[in-house]
Scaffold this active site. Structure first.
Site, mmCIF file in Angstrom:
data_model
loop_
_atom_site.group_PDB
_atom_site.id
_atom_site.type_symbol
_atom_site.label_atom_id
_atom_site.label_comp_id
_atom_site.label_asym_id
_atom_site.label_seq_id
_atom_site.Cartn_x
_atom_site.Cartn_y
_atom_site.Cartn_z
ATOM 1 N N MET D 1 0.847 -1.289 -0.153
ATOM 2 C CA MET D 1 0.009 -0.039 -0.131
ATOM 3 C C MET D 1 0.670 1.136 0.002
ATOM 4 O O MET D 1 1.664 1.347 0.694
ATOM 5 C CB MET D 1 -1.059 -0.107 1.296
ATOM 6 C CG MET D 1 -1.799 1.020 1.028
ATOM 7 S SD MET D 1 -3.478 0.616 1.742
ATOM 8 C CE MET D 1 -3.197 -0.040 3.497
ATOM 9 N N CYS D 2 0.458 2.075 -0.681
ATOM 10 C CA CYS D 2 1.357 3.626 -1.188
ATOM 11 C C CYS D 2 0.837 4.607 -0.441
ATOM 12 O O CYS D 2 -0.271 4.471 0.311
ATOM 13 C CB CYS D 2 1.441 3.418 -2.611
ATOM 14 S SG CYS D 2 2.154 2.065 -3.549
#
Lengths: 266, 266, 266, 266
Positions: D1-2
């Site tokens: 997840m960025c």
């Protein structure tokens, strides 16, 4: 032997000098002409002045010719005074802190040259850097050490103050280096700037100096280690043992630099 | 604060210690437990001994967790004595020469710790490196400087000779550092090897020492900054101010290291 | 245009071929002779077989000439069958997954050549890769796509099984590529191995094929894109439209490869 | 997840959002809070609009927290519309072309999310990219494929023309993806811009959508995956299945996005 370009003049996008010309600096990174090292693939760097009081730096260990970031930045960064440099390393590691230009407060410096016996002289050259500036030595090159020695010589006792006379500071530093270098060879073709004024030196000890050219118009002056195009008549060589001084609002001057010193040595 | 592992024993693939265990060094690079810095993503390195007279080195500035080369190498490299290290930088740049381990002739060194006032003390610490070894200083870390100072102290007058007593050389060097550091803090949890013997130090000045554990079997000894699995009873802590000495063909010993010095200081 | 070397024979340290010879692969990375691109500075790679069932890979985007890790690894890695490759990119990005060699299960592949109209043909070339192998496409080069197409052609229906006849699989794939390429140019000088046997192809469509040489002794065979030393009489060229087959325990054979196809085309 | 940030408003230096705030994007790269991956150290990128007709890009595979170039650029680059992104990879390699944002003509795109069964669906998702745009696929991520599919859907038959209705194009593309994804999970929290207008989407299939917040003033709007400071009341969440539309010269609107589609699916 490295290749570099310095620009001072009307604000312009860096691409017009760094990436676009037929023999642009990026082209020189893979195929320089007037250089013993035709490949300058050991990293590169940009330094530029803008709205921020300190200059910007972009340095990378990849070759300039394959760096897509560099192409984007040269399109988008605009500056009235900038440096660009492609490196052919002479022994020190390929790291970002060893790439030119170097920055110290508002000053930028880049270099094409070497100190002949660096492994032996390094310690004594580093001793020319004053204590207050030693934390700024983040790499291991001779070039960075010379720059910080110049900064130290220029700032004198009041270390917080600026460098009033960078030509004198460089002259002092090279005289000190001459004592250390002795009969060894040293080449020093370098650029120095403070956001307003640009200085470019061409000098050597016990050796020929590396090439240095400039091209001047009403709008700008460009100083390069080799011409950006094949029309060599556009480009004027800076003679050996001379310094080019391009101060904001004054005509460019080419002055003798350590000229007497060399005669004395002959 | 960094994390590291040192192995001496039967020849084995590095993967069994570096990449495969549940809390392997690579896992610790993204999520260390017994560390103030839970992320050790500022580069990493391997050092190992094999058929070649000098050790091998693989150092990289990327985080260990995403380096596919590291996984291949740990599968294929086999060694009877190797070091692996993941870095959490404390101020010096992220460059390969600043990554651990460091090599000098047949010696390997790696470190978890710091010199509290490095910016101020750097010059005096670098002065502990003898001239003959100064060209080996290719980075700018306190760790590399301490290593080269130890090498210099150990080799004595005959610089070409090996280091006969590395514990004494380390002791001499730390005593010199104590004079420089004064009331500042210093942490030194380090490993040193020559291809046959392994030494691991746990020490600090004016501070708690970083953790250090070992696990021994008939086949091997593994020394780590934190355990590689959750069975903590498998792992014996090395007490502060002690050195672990694992010489080839001799039982492992845990000896006091600068123990008197600390008491004197209290 | 890239440069490469493939070795099969007695187990040896990679340095004797990759870093040490007068015109070693690393020397060719900065100054190749028989190549339109004299600089091969767009990354490099090693692939080798050892004790682990799958080959090892070390790929890096820096130029080979300045990679200190490469020098250490070539001293310490020993193998009976290895590949080394320096890249001059022809349009695809400089990333590790785009560097040669490529690995798929026990197979290694590397390539010097191109598909002339890659931007237009890419999608149809990628369609030659079977679904089961498409997750193995981690880069974007034409070379990797051709390799995975060959693997697919060789494994036939039983995708888990090995590739029994890699020459036939390559022949099938190049025939399919010929249909796609049409009047465009394609060059294919490539090496393929499975840990025991080595295959090297020299072929082109509508163009001259890139150079390919080999040198054989009782202990080993070395196949190269250009000779590793100046004694060219040591090196035998592989003719265009031929494949070199060096199977373990059998004499090396040079066989026609798609020879009829070319005649038919003339 | 960025983690990411998008800005539209008065021209400003990027540092005020990317590097300086207490919980700046760079801080989130080493210690995100509202994220399953607390470390986002798998590369990062900047995209920005300036005087040049196409946006600029700076993408790097190192962690954002240790990139000194990033700090210099964020001081010196000024823009009225920019994106910044730190990556936590979900399986695809750490390469520059796999780092966000992605650029295509005047459009920028960045993404926080994933397609659950990417290895299996990749080929069919890539088939949504029209031939004319396939050469622009220089990486291998699901995010880049979705972006190019959106571009294709938006440009319709006249591929040279711009994308008139990016919300409709995104809607069309996600409906097509829904058919492919079936019962698998997909998360799509993304930003899209053309140099004037900014769009930010929060959506998921068979899963919770990743967080998305914005903060608006008279001068600017900032959209983020998590707040840049601890005063959460400054930040308004964008509801799931909604799109934020911030067109130049119009008030910001939060509109339902595929809302019906989700209800139909329940």
């Amino acid at each position: 032997m490295c290749r570099w370009i310095a620009y001072r003049g009307e604000t312009t996008a860096l691409e017009h000098y760094v990436t676009s010309p037929s023999h642009s600096l990026v082209t020189q990174s893979i195929a320089a002409l007037e250089s013993t090292a035709s490949v300058n693939g050991d990293g590169f760097g940009l330094g530029w002045y803008g709205a921020h009081p300190e200059p910007g730096l972009y340095r990378e260990i990849r070759p300039a010719w394959s760096d897509e970031n560099l192409r984007y930045l040269c399109r988008h960064l605009q500056s009235h005074l900038f440096f660009a440099h492609v490196r052919a390393a002479t022994g020190t590691p390929i790291t970002r802190p060893n790439c030119h230009p170097f920055a110290c407060s508002k000053w930028l410096f880049m270099h094409n040259g070497f100190i002949g016996n660096w492994a032996k002289l390094r310690r004594r050259v580093e001793a020319l850097i004053p204590d207050a500036l030693y934390p700024a030595r983040v790499g291991t090159t001779d070039s960075e050490a010379i720059f910080l020695a110049i900064m130290g010589a220029g700032m004198g006792a009041g270390m917080g103050a600026g460098m009033d006379d960078p030509v004198a500071a460089t002259q002092t530093t090279l005289a000190r280096l001459a004592d250390l270098v002795g009969p060894d060879r040293m080449r020093f073709t370098a650029a120095l700037a403070n956001g307003r004024d640009l200085y470019a030196f061409r000098y050597a000890m016990n050796d020929r100096a590396n090439t240095l050219y400039y091209r001047e118009s009403e709008q700008s002056i460009v100083v390069v280690s080799e011409p950006l195009d094949k029309d060599h008549h556009n480009w004027t060589p800076v003679p050996e043992s001379h310094v080019l001084v391009a101060k904001a609002g004054e005509p460019t001057r080419i002055l003798p630099f350590l000229y007497v010193h060399r005669e004395a040595a002959e």
